[in-house]
Design a protein around this motif. Structure first.
Motif, PDB file in Angstrom:
ATOM      1  N   TRP A 167      24.581  60.430  16.627  1.00 24.18           N
ATOM      2  CA  TRP A 167      25.941  60.973  16.707  1.00 24.18           C
ATOM      3  C   TRP A 167      26.127  61.769  17.994  1.00 24.18           C
ATOM      4  O   TRP A 167      27.125  61.597  18.710  1.00 24.18           O
ATOM      5  N   ALA A 168      25.159  62.650  18.301  1.00 21.70           N
ATOM      6  CA  ALA A 168      25.259  63.483  19.504  1.00 21.70           C
ATOM      7  C   ALA A 168      25.270  62.619  20.765  1.00 21.70           C
ATOM      8  O   ALA A 168      26.049  62.859  21.685  1.00 21.70           O
ATOM      9  N   SER A 169      24.416  61.606  20.799  1.00 22.95           N
ATOM     10  CA  SER A 169      24.360  60.719  21.966  1.00 22.95           C
ATOM     11  C   SER A 169      25.684  59.996  22.162  1.00 22.95           C
ATOM     12  O   SER A 169      26.152  59.815  23.288  1.00 22.95           O
ATOM     13  N   SER A 170      26.306  59.587  21.052  1.00 28.26           N
ATOM     14  CA  SER A 170      27.599  58.916  21.124  1.00 28.26           C
ATOM     15  C   SER A 170      28.673  59.850  21.681  1.00 28.26           C
ATOM     16  O   SER A 170      29.474  59.457  22.533  1.00 28.26           O
ATOM     17  N   CYS A 171      28.690  61.098  21.205  1.00 27.96           N
ATOM     18  CA  CYS A 171      29.658  62.084  21.700  1.00 27.96           C
ATOM     19  C   CYS A 171      29.416  62.401  23.172  1.00 27.96           C
ATOM     20  O   CYS A 171      30.366  62.522  23.968  1.00 27.96           O
ATOM     21  N   GLN A 172      28.149  62.543  23.548  1.00 27.03           N
ATOM     22  CA  GLN A 172      27.816  62.842  24.948  1.00 27.03           C
ATOM     23  C   GLN A 172      28.232  61.698  25.865  1.00 27.03           C
ATOM     24  O   GLN A 172      28.749  61.928  26.961  1.00 27.03           O
ATOM     25  N   ALA A 173      28.031  60.469  25.413  1.00 27.62           N
ATOM     26  CA  ALA A 173      28.442  59.309  26.210  1.00 27.62           C
ATOM     27  C   ALA A 173      29.958  59.247  26.339  1.00 27.62           C
ATOM     28  O   ALA A 173      30.490  58.922  27.406  1.00 27.62           O
ATOM     29  N   ARG A 174      30.656  59.574  25.267  1.00 24.15           N
ATOM     30  CA  ARG A 174      32.127  59.563  25.290  1.00 24.15           C
ATOM     31  C   ARG A 174      32.653  60.599  26.283  1.00 24.15           C
ATOM     32  O   ARG A 174      33.534  60.301  27.080  1.00 24.15           O
ATOM     33  N   LEU A 204      28.944  65.929  36.384  1.00 26.83           N
ATOM     34  CA  LEU A 204      28.421  64.692  35.808  1.00 26.83           C
ATOM     35  C   LEU A 204      26.894  64.647  35.767  1.00 26.83           C
ATOM     36  O   LEU A 204      26.220  65.208  36.624  1.00 26.83           O
ATOM     37  N   GLY A 205      26.394  63.965  34.751  1.00 28.21           N
ATOM     38  CA  GLY A 205      24.968  63.661  34.692  1.00 28.21           C
ATOM     39  C   GLY A 205      24.040  64.823  34.426  1.00 28.21           C
ATOM     40  O   GLY A 205      22.875  64.782  34.796  1.00 28.21           O
ATOM     41  N   GLY A 206      24.542  65.849  33.762  1.00 28.08           N
ATOM     42  CA  GLY A 206      23.653  66.978  33.475  1.00 28.08           C
ATOM     43  C   GLY A 206      24.155  67.801  32.313  1.00 28.08           C
ATOM     44  O   GLY A 206      25.334  67.765  31.951  1.00 28.08           O
ATOM     45  N   GLY A 207      23.257  68.553  31.706  1.00 28.85           N
ATOM     46  CA  GLY A 207      23.645  69.430  30.614  1.00 28.85           C
ATOM     47  C   GLY A 207      23.610  68.732  29.265  1.00 28.85           C
ATOM     48  O   GLY A 207      23.662  67.505  29.159  1.00 28.85           O
ATOM     49  N   LYS A 208      23.539  69.544  28.222  1.00 24.28           N
ATOM     50  CA  LYS A 208      23.452  69.023  26.857  1.00 24.28           C
ATOM     51  C   LYS A 208      24.829  68.797  26.235  1.00 24.28           C
ATOM     52  O   LYS A 208      24.940  68.273  25.148  1.00 24.28           O
ATOM     53  N   ARG A 209      25.873  69.259  26.918  1.00 29.55           N
ATOM     54  CA  ARG A 209      27.254  69.127  26.419  1.00 29.55           C
ATOM     55  C   ARG A 209      27.401  69.776  25.043  1.00 29.55           C
ATOM     56  O   ARG A 209      28.036  69.226  24.135  1.00 29.55           O
ATOM     57  N   VAL A 210      26.837  70.968  24.909  1.00 32.71           N
ATOM     58  CA  VAL A 210      26.877  71.673  23.627  1.00 32.71           C
ATOM     59  C   VAL A 210      28.313  71.981  23.207  1.00 32.71           C
ATOM     60  O   VAL A 210      28.683  71.793  22.036  1.00 32.71           O
ATOM     61  N   ARG A 211      29.137  72.450  24.128  1.00 32.69           N
ATOM     62  CA  ARG A 211      30.508  72.817  23.780  1.00 32.69           C
ATOM     63  C   ARG A 211      31.325  71.597  23.353  1.00 32.69           C
ATOM     64  O   ARG A 211      32.034  71.666  22.337  1.00 32.69           O
ATOM     65  N   PRO A 212      31.244  70.478  24.074  1.00 31.56           N
ATOM     66  CA  PRO A 212      31.911  69.283  23.552  1.00 31.56           C
ATOM     67  C   PRO A 212      31.404  68.853  22.172  1.00 31.56           C
ATOM     68  O   PRO A 212      32.197  68.411  21.332  1.00 31.56           O
ATOM     69  N   ASP A 243      23.154  84.523  42.280  1.00 25.41           N
ATOM     70  CA  ASP A 243      22.395  84.050  43.436  1.00 25.41           C
ATOM     71  C   ASP A 243      21.241  83.143  43.014  1.00 25.41           C
ATOM     72  O   ASP A 243      20.075  83.446  43.250  1.00 25.41           O
ATOM     73  N   ASP A 244      21.583  82.021  42.385  1.00 21.72           N
ATOM     74  CA  ASP A 244      20.553  81.093  41.904  1.00 21.72           C
ATOM     75  C   ASP A 244      20.584  79.809  42.723  1.00 21.72           C
ATOM     76  O   ASP A 244      21.621  79.419  43.259  1.00 21.72           O
ATOM     77  N   ILE A 245      19.433  79.162  42.811  1.00 18.05           N
ATOM     78  CA  ILE A 245      19.309  77.960  43.642  1.00 18.05           C
ATOM     79  C   ILE A 245      19.097  76.691  42.823  1.00 18.05           C
ATOM     80  O   ILE A 245      19.081  75.596  43.382  1.00 18.05           O
ATOM     81  N   LEU A 246      18.942  76.827  41.495  1.00 18.10           N
ATOM     82  CA  LEU A 246      18.635  75.675  40.656  1.00 18.10           C
ATOM     83  C   LEU A 246      19.504  75.695  39.413  1.00 18.10           C
ATOM     84  O   LEU A 246      19.644  76.731  38.757  1.00 18.10           O
ATOM     85  N   ARG A 247      20.098  74.548  39.096  1.00 18.12           N
ATOM     86  CA  ARG A 247      20.917  74.422  37.891  1.00 18.12           C
ATOM     87  C   ARG A 247      20.806  72.995  37.384  1.00 18.12           C
ATOM     88  O   ARG A 247      20.981  72.042  38.119  1.00 18.12           O
ATOM     89  N   ARG A 248      20.491  72.849  36.094  1.00 12.61           N
ATOM     90  CA  ARG A 248      20.344  71.528  35.476  1.00 12.61           C
ATOM     91  C   ARG A 248      19.351  70.658  36.236  1.00 12.61           C
ATOM     92  O   ARG A 248      19.530  69.460  36.392  1.00 12.61           O
ATOM     93  N   GLY A 249      18.304  71.303  36.740  1.00 11.55           N
ATOM     94  CA  GLY A 249      17.217  70.588  37.387  1.00 11.55           C
ATOM     95  C   GLY A 249      17.480  70.122  38.797  1.00 11.55           C
ATOM     96  O   GLY A 249      16.691  69.348  39.354  1.00 11.55           O
ATOM     97  N   LYS A 250      18.578  70.581  39.414  1.00  6.07           N
ATOM     98  CA  LYS A 250      18.868  70.182  40.795  1.00  6.07           C
ATOM     99  C   LYS A 250      19.462  71.371  41.540  1.00  6.07           C
ATOM    100  O   LYS A 250      19.848  72.370  40.916  1.00  6.07           O
TER     101      LYS A 250
END
Length: 297
Positions: free
Chosen positions: A8-15, A43-51, A93-100
């Protein structure tokens, strides 16, 4: 996560990913650099918890999934804008977010500032351009709700409180006040906007959903503080241990690890209790709450 929730979560994240991909300006559209930065940051990052919370609340309210997709995207755009701005040198002052690399590192500070501004305005454009509620009055209330959750009486105000608290020892109620605004306001908006895409729920039921969302929002931050103190940068996808280095008050610094874990479990229990009357129709909300609180990264 069990397979049913994972699917279900994967479907919502893809949508939501497909919707954002289509609605964000193309990277070859003038001004190209700004539009590339917007797409890079969303795009292409995060768990999309709020959606996920919006979709789960929408299912409970028997709402049109197309409507819920719009509000979920708007909330995610506000969240993405906040991350871009929070990472700026004048903030965390951070240099890294969502692995990039963060937006200002990958592009530049001015572009990052404009990226956040543009993502925020796109969120409200989405909420205003199509019917997302049964009544126009409700739709205006939903737009107002997201504005309040994002501004000085919500997320931005919480960030201001956070910046002002560096190096200070806050009481537990003061820390809770800060995170009800900084983290919790947008999580509550995600739930309530998803639920209000239909007229299915009564006001007293919406109030119970709001209490659920308040508990989940606070629990999210407690777990975030625990992860910051215990997980690695590689696992988190952002710089670990920065709260301690920057002398920021956290649930871990005030309560200690064990009591912070106990608080997260209590908030999880209270969140579930708030959904009692909804029975099986609240399954997805319960699962998302558990996912948030039991996450390892």
């Amino acid at each position: 996560m069990n397979n049913d929730f994972q699917n279900w979560a994967s479907s919502c994240q893809a949508r939501i990913e497909a919707f954002l991909e289509a609605r964000l300006p193309a990277s070859d559209c003038v001004p190209e650099r700004l539009h590339k930065a917007m797409r890079y940051s969303v795009l292409g990052g995060g768990k999309r918890v709020r959606p996920l919370l919006s979709f789960a609340a929408g299912e409970l309210a028997v709402a049109d999934v197309e409507r819920v997709t719009i509000v979920a995207a708007a909330v995610e755009l506000i969240h993405a804008y906040s991350l871009v701005h929070d990472d700026l040198p004048c903030m965390d002052d951070d240099i890294l977010r969502r692995g990039k690399p963060t937006c200002h590192v990958e592009f530049d500070e001015a572009t990052a500032l404009l990226t956040g501004d543009s993502l925020q305005t796109l969120a409200f454009e989405l909420l205003a351009e199509k019917r997302i509620a049964d009544a126009a009055e409700t739709q205006l209330e939903m737009i107002t709700q997201l504005a309040l959750a994002s501004g000085s009486r919500g997320m931005a105000g919480g960030q201001a409180f956070d910046l002002d608290s560096v190096g200070k020892m806050l009481s537990l109620p003061e820390l809770e006040f800060m995170h009800i605004h900084k983290t919790g306001a947008l999580i509550r908006a995600a739930v309530m906007l998803g639920a209000r895409c239909s007229s299915y729920l009564r006001d007293d039921q919406l109030a119970k959903l709001d209490h659920f969302a308040k508990c989940v929002g606070l629990a999210f931050q407690v777990v975030d503080d625990l992860l910051d103190s215990e997980a690695t940068t590689a696992t988190l996808g952002k710089t670990a241990g920065k709260d301690a280095v920057n002398n920021k008050p956290t649930y871990v610094s005030i309560l200690g690890v064990n009591q912070a874990r106990e608080l997260a479990e209590k908030l999880q229990h209270d969140a579930h209790q708030a959904l009692n009357e909804f029975g099986d129709s609240a399954l997805r909300l319960r699962q998302v709450a558990d996912f948030i609180i039991k996450r390892k990264f």
